[in-house]
Design a protein around this motif. Structure first.
Motif, PDB file in Angstrom:
ATOM      1  N   TYR A 288     -70.491   6.529  83.587  1.00  0.00           N
ATOM      2  CA  TYR A 288     -70.357   6.695  85.212  1.00  0.00           C
ATOM      3  C   TYR A 288     -68.908   6.660  85.396  1.00  0.00           C
ATOM      4  O   TYR A 288     -68.020   5.777  84.889  1.00  0.00           O
ATOM      5  CB  TYR A 288     -71.052   5.653  85.685  1.00  0.00           C
ATOM      6  CG  TYR A 288     -72.396   5.794  85.445  1.00  0.00           C
ATOM      7  CD1 TYR A 288     -73.276   6.560  86.381  1.00  0.00           C
ATOM      8  CD2 TYR A 288     -73.094   5.118  84.559  1.00  0.00           C
ATOM      9  CE1 TYR A 288     -74.603   6.577  86.263  1.00  0.00           C
ATOM     10  CE2 TYR A 288     -74.586   5.268  84.360  1.00  0.00           C
ATOM     11  CZ  TYR A 288     -75.498   6.009  85.258  1.00  0.00           C
ATOM     12  OH  TYR A 288     -76.650   6.182  85.194  1.00  0.00           O
ATOM     13  N   ASN A 316     -73.897   3.777  88.575  1.00  0.00           N
ATOM     14  CA  ASN A 316     -75.177   3.274  87.926  1.00  0.00           C
ATOM     15  C   ASN A 316     -75.892   2.731  88.918  1.00  0.00           C
ATOM     16  O   ASN A 316     -76.083   1.679  89.305  1.00  0.00           O
ATOM     17  CB  ASN A 316     -74.940   2.495  86.684  1.00  0.00           C
ATOM     18  CG  ASN A 316     -76.112   2.288  86.020  1.00  0.00           C
ATOM     19  OD1 ASN A 316     -77.252   2.726  86.333  1.00  0.00           O
ATOM     20  ND2 ASN A 316     -75.977   1.553  84.954  1.00  0.00           N
ATOM     21  N   PRO A 317     -77.344   3.376  89.370  1.00  0.00           N
ATOM     22  CA  PRO A 317     -77.858   2.866  90.314  1.00  0.00           C
ATOM     23  C   PRO A 317     -79.029   1.422  90.018  1.00  0.00           C
ATOM     24  O   PRO A 317     -79.499   0.705  90.653  1.00  0.00           O
ATOM     25  CB  PRO A 317     -78.882   3.993  90.800  1.00  0.00           C
ATOM     26  CG  PRO A 317     -79.038   4.685  89.563  1.00  0.00           C
ATOM     27  CD  PRO A 317     -77.593   4.717  88.750  1.00  0.00           C
ATOM     28  N   ASP A 318     -78.760   1.388  88.725  1.00  0.00           N
ATOM     29  CA  ASP A 318     -79.678   0.378  88.092  1.00  0.00           C
ATOM     30  C   ASP A 318     -78.940  -1.125  88.029  1.00  0.00           C
ATOM     31  O   ASP A 318     -79.489  -2.048  87.895  1.00  0.00           O
ATOM     32  CB  ASP A 318     -79.937   0.572  86.482  1.00  0.00           C
ATOM     33  CG  ASP A 318     -80.803   1.736  86.347  1.00  0.00           C
ATOM     34  OD1 ASP A 318     -81.808   2.035  87.301  1.00  0.00           O
ATOM     35  OD2 ASP A 318     -80.847   2.295  85.391  1.00  0.00           O
ATOM     36  N   VAL A 319     -77.654  -0.839  88.287  1.00  0.00           N
ATOM     37  CA  VAL A 319     -76.730  -2.271  88.441  1.00  0.00           C
ATOM     38  C   VAL A 319     -76.946  -2.827  89.912  1.00  0.00           C
ATOM     39  O   VAL A 319     -77.068  -3.880  89.976  1.00  0.00           O
ATOM     40  CB  VAL A 319     -75.434  -2.090  88.171  1.00  0.00           C
ATOM     41  CG1 VAL A 319     -74.378  -3.101  88.417  1.00  0.00           C
ATOM     42  CG2 VAL A 319     -75.147  -1.252  86.826  1.00  0.00           C
ATOM     43  N   THR A 321     -76.644  -1.887  94.631  1.00  0.00           N
ATOM     44  CA  THR A 321     -76.391  -1.017  95.628  1.00  0.00           C
ATOM     45  C   THR A 321     -75.261  -0.960  95.966  1.00  0.00           C
ATOM     46  O   THR A 321     -74.257  -1.900  95.713  1.00  0.00           O
ATOM     47  CB  THR A 321     -77.431  -1.487  96.875  1.00  0.00           C
ATOM     48  OG1 THR A 321     -76.734  -2.656  97.194  1.00  0.00           O
ATOM     49  CG2 THR A 321     -78.846  -1.330  96.674  1.00  0.00           C
ATOM     50  N   GLN A 363     -69.866  -2.647  94.434  1.00  0.00           N
ATOM     51  CA  GLN A 363     -71.198  -2.610  94.096  1.00  0.00           C
ATOM     52  C   GLN A 363     -71.638  -4.055  93.775  1.00  0.00           C
ATOM     53  O   GLN A 363     -71.135  -4.569  93.143  1.00  0.00           O
ATOM     54  CB  GLN A 363     -71.216  -1.639  92.861  1.00  0.00           C
ATOM     55  CG  GLN A 363     -72.681  -1.390  92.359  1.00  0.00           C
ATOM     56  CD  GLN A 363     -73.128  -0.701  91.142  1.00  0.00           C
ATOM     57  OE1 GLN A 363     -71.980  -0.504  90.174  1.00  0.00           O
ATOM     58  NE2 GLN A 363     -73.895   0.289  91.086  1.00  0.00           N
ATOM     59  N   ASN A 365     -73.691  -6.797  92.247  1.00  0.00           N
ATOM     60  CA  ASN A 365     -73.994  -7.167  90.566  1.00  0.00           C
ATOM     61  C   ASN A 365     -72.885  -6.548  89.867  1.00  0.00           C
ATOM     62  O   ASN A 365     -72.918  -6.559  88.325  1.00  0.00           O
ATOM     63  CB  ASN A 365     -75.320  -6.801  90.262  1.00  0.00           C
ATOM     64  CG  ASN A 365     -76.217  -7.446  91.091  1.00  0.00           C
ATOM     65  OD1 ASN A 365     -76.309  -8.468  91.506  1.00  0.00           O
ATOM     66  ND2 ASN A 365     -77.418  -6.814  91.416  1.00  0.00           N
ATOM     67  N   ASN A 366     -71.871  -6.309  90.240  1.00  0.00           N
ATOM     68  CA  ASN A 366     -70.672  -5.412  89.559  1.00  0.00           C
ATOM     69  C   ASN A 366     -69.466  -5.776  90.309  1.00  0.00           C
ATOM     70  O   ASN A 366     -68.561  -4.936  90.693  1.00  0.00           O
ATOM     71  CB  ASN A 366     -70.839  -3.894  89.313  1.00  0.00           C
ATOM     72  CG  ASN A 366     -69.916  -3.152  88.538  1.00  0.00           C
ATOM     73  OD1 ASN A 366     -69.226  -4.056  87.863  1.00  0.00           O
ATOM     74  ND2 ASN A 366     -69.837  -1.917  88.470  1.00  0.00           N
TER      75      ASN A 366
END
Length: 580
Positions: A288, A316-319, A321, A363, A365-366
């Motif tokens: 990504y 990465n949408p799994d990480v 929004t 983002q 969680n990131n």
């Protein structure tokens, strides 16, 4: 008998009497009852076993009856012909490119059933094959795929696959005679792709209650309600990947009963197979590269409203929004942190200049992700139309270089002006994009005549504004090189100059104050002597000697502020082409 023996005998008799006396009377009396209970229990067990056998027999009979309903017709030739037609229609519905469909073998088991085979060779993709197998499996029909061979033609994307398989159907002895695999009727009239009600010609062989599924042509349809009076159905269109389309009168409507065991099976169950096709190479793990998109520099006027929506791309949408924020923002600028919607209502009295702000992408969680993008919003006064000026007409001489200057002005930067032609122009005519100067060197073989040309100027404002101006270019032979000064005489006390046009044979006689015109030259005669004449135009005063043509004239007194290298204000000419 001696005393000892007598004592032993009496003791034994006493023991027997005492033992008999120890047995309870109720035990002796209840023994027949218990025996009867055991007999009853055994009889009841036997009855239950017989009842269970009867139930098993009823279930078996029901299964046989259901099997006969799900069977192909009892006559083997009919079974194979109808089954092949049904398989063909299903394959075409699933967008197979059919190469061959043919009847295979039959295997009878006398008094019980027969199997009939249909051999299929086709080309499709994984989605088409999955849809076929899904519908094949859902159909309430006693059949199976007994052999399947798949060959992939590629290893990336969605490759085409070649399939060969054997569909095996079962024809049970004693099953009812029927003219098709499933009940069939027709449309008495055409319907549109948007229709949600369908009238059928005959519905006697179809279920009396909804819901049930039918094939309308090659479209899968779910019947949700029935009006038995008019054979009218309320339907849900375009199921199982098919599309709702218009159908003509007499199109076939065929029952598609779904096996009770498959009622809860959906095509979505094949999704994992489609997403990880066994016929393609595993995808390389995605790397990504997050970036901010859909925000850019703007040029606006006071009172305008600037709106744009920031978007996060390649994250990465799994990480988590995406989130948005502004830095160094100007008063009045707003940004929705979740949707990325930006808005700035610019005041009417704002100072015209460049305003900068920074969009920031993060983002959830990131904590390591932070992408910034600086955006400039330039506020400027409304853009006015530019102006362009070009001479109404100009003369172009065959075989000679031609230039024509264009003037333009604008309320913005002059360097931002761009020049171009609008409409058709003669072959070879060019325009300088930045200066607007026209240039042309038409060959002597070019056709003389008038050629209208439109010049367009576009400014660098936002939005850009344009203006046009037209000129007529008169293409002519080089009459200046063919016009000679042949002499001068005094007539009635006034000097007269004689000229001769070698092309037209004209012999003009001109006096001081008259104008001499040939090709692009247009000059006033200001002096006539026996050996020369003086000519005056915008470039200055020219001297033409006796016997010379107009191309031989010499500039002896340039006009104040004129370009001595240019023979006229609008035109630049070079020496005649060799041989002229």
């Amino acid at each position: 008998m001696d005393e000892k023996k007598r004592t032993k005998v009496l003791g034994g008799v006493l023991a027997v009497v005492l033992g008999f006396g120890l047995v309870r009377p109720d035990q002796r009396l209840m023994e027949p009852v218990r025996e009867a209970e055991r007999s009853y229990s055994n009889a009841a067990g036997t009855y239950e076993r017989e009842e269970a056998k009867q139930m098993e027999l009823m279930v078996a009979r029901n299964r046989i009856e259901q099997g006969r309903k799900s069977s192909l017709p009892p006559r083997v030739s009919d079974a194979q012909r109808l089954y092949q037609t049904w398989i063909t229609n299903l394959a075409e519905q699933c967008k197979f490119s059919i190469q061959q469909i043919a009847p295979g073998g039959t295997r009878p088991l006398k008094g019980q059933y027969s199997t009939v085979d249909v051999l299929v060779e086709a080309e499709t993709d994984l989605d088409g094959l999955s849809r076929f197998l899904h519908l094949f499996d859902q159909a309430d029909l006693m059949h199976r795929v007994s052999a399947l061979e798949i060959t992939s033609t590629g290893s990336s994307g969605n490759p085409r696959i070649e399939v060969k398989f054997t569909a095996e159907g079962l024809s049970v002895d004693g099953s009812p005679q029927k003219s098709d695999v499933f009940a069939r009727t027709r449309l008495p009239e055409a319907i549109s792709a948007e229709a949600t009600e369908v009238t059928v010609a005959e519905a006697a062989d179809f279920p009396k209650a909804a819901p049930f599924r039918v094939q309308l042509g090659r479209e899968m349809v779910n019947v949700t309600a029935i009006d038995p009076k008019d054979n009218k159905w309320t339907v849900e269109r375009g199921l199982d990947g098919t599309q709702a389309v218009a159908h003509a009168a007499n199109d076939v409507v065929q029952m598609f009963p779904v096996s009770p065991a498959k009622q809860d099976v959906a095509f979505a169950d094949y999704e994992s197979l489609l997403n990880s096709s066994p016929f393609t190479k595993p995808a390389v793990p995605k790397v990504y590269k997050p970036r901010l998109a859909s925000v850019s520099d703007k040029t606006v006027a006071p009172g305008d409203v600037v709106e744009m929506t920031a978007k996060a791309e390649d994250i990465n949408p799994d990480v988590g929004t995406a989130m948005f924020e502004l830095a160094d923002n100007v008063d009045g600028m707003t940004l929705d942190p979740e949707t990325g919607e930006f808005k700035w209502e610019i005041p009417n009295d704002v100072e015209p200049k460049k305003y900068e702000t920074t969009f920031i992408l993060t983002q959830k969680n990131n904590p390591d992700l932070k992408v910034e993008k600086k955006v400039a919003i330039t506020v400027q006064l409304p853009n006015g139309d530019p102006e362009v000026t070009v001479p109404e007409k100009a003369v172009v001489v065959l075989g000679r270089d031609f230039t024509l200057d264009v003037e333009a002005k604008d309320d913005g930067e002059s360097a931002a002006l761009k020049f171009s032609f609008e409409g058709d122009v003669p072959e070879g005519l060019k325009i300088d994009e930045t200066t607007g100067q026209l240039s042309w060197s038409p060959p002597k073989t070019f056709s003389p005549g008038d050629y209208p040309v439109t010049v367009k100027v576009t400014d660098g404002g936002s939005p850009a504004k344009s203006a046009t101006a037209g000129t007529t270019l008169t293409v002519t032979d080089d009459y200046a090189a063919l016009t000679l000064f042949t002499g001068a005489v005094a007539l009635d006390g006034e000097q007269v100059a004689w000229f001769r046009n070698l092309a037209t044979k004209a012999l003009p006689e001109l006096k001081v104050g008259d104008r001499l015109t040939a090709a692009e030259i247009d000059a006033e005669i200001v002096e006539i002597e026996s050996r020369h004449v003086l000519l005056k135009d915008a470039a200055g005063i020219w001297k033409l000697k006796l016997g010379d043509n107009l191309r031989d004239r010499v500039l002896i007194e340039p006009a104040p502020g004129s370009d001595t290298a240019a023979p006229t204000a609008e035109l630049k000419t070079s020496a005649p082409a060799e041989g002229a």
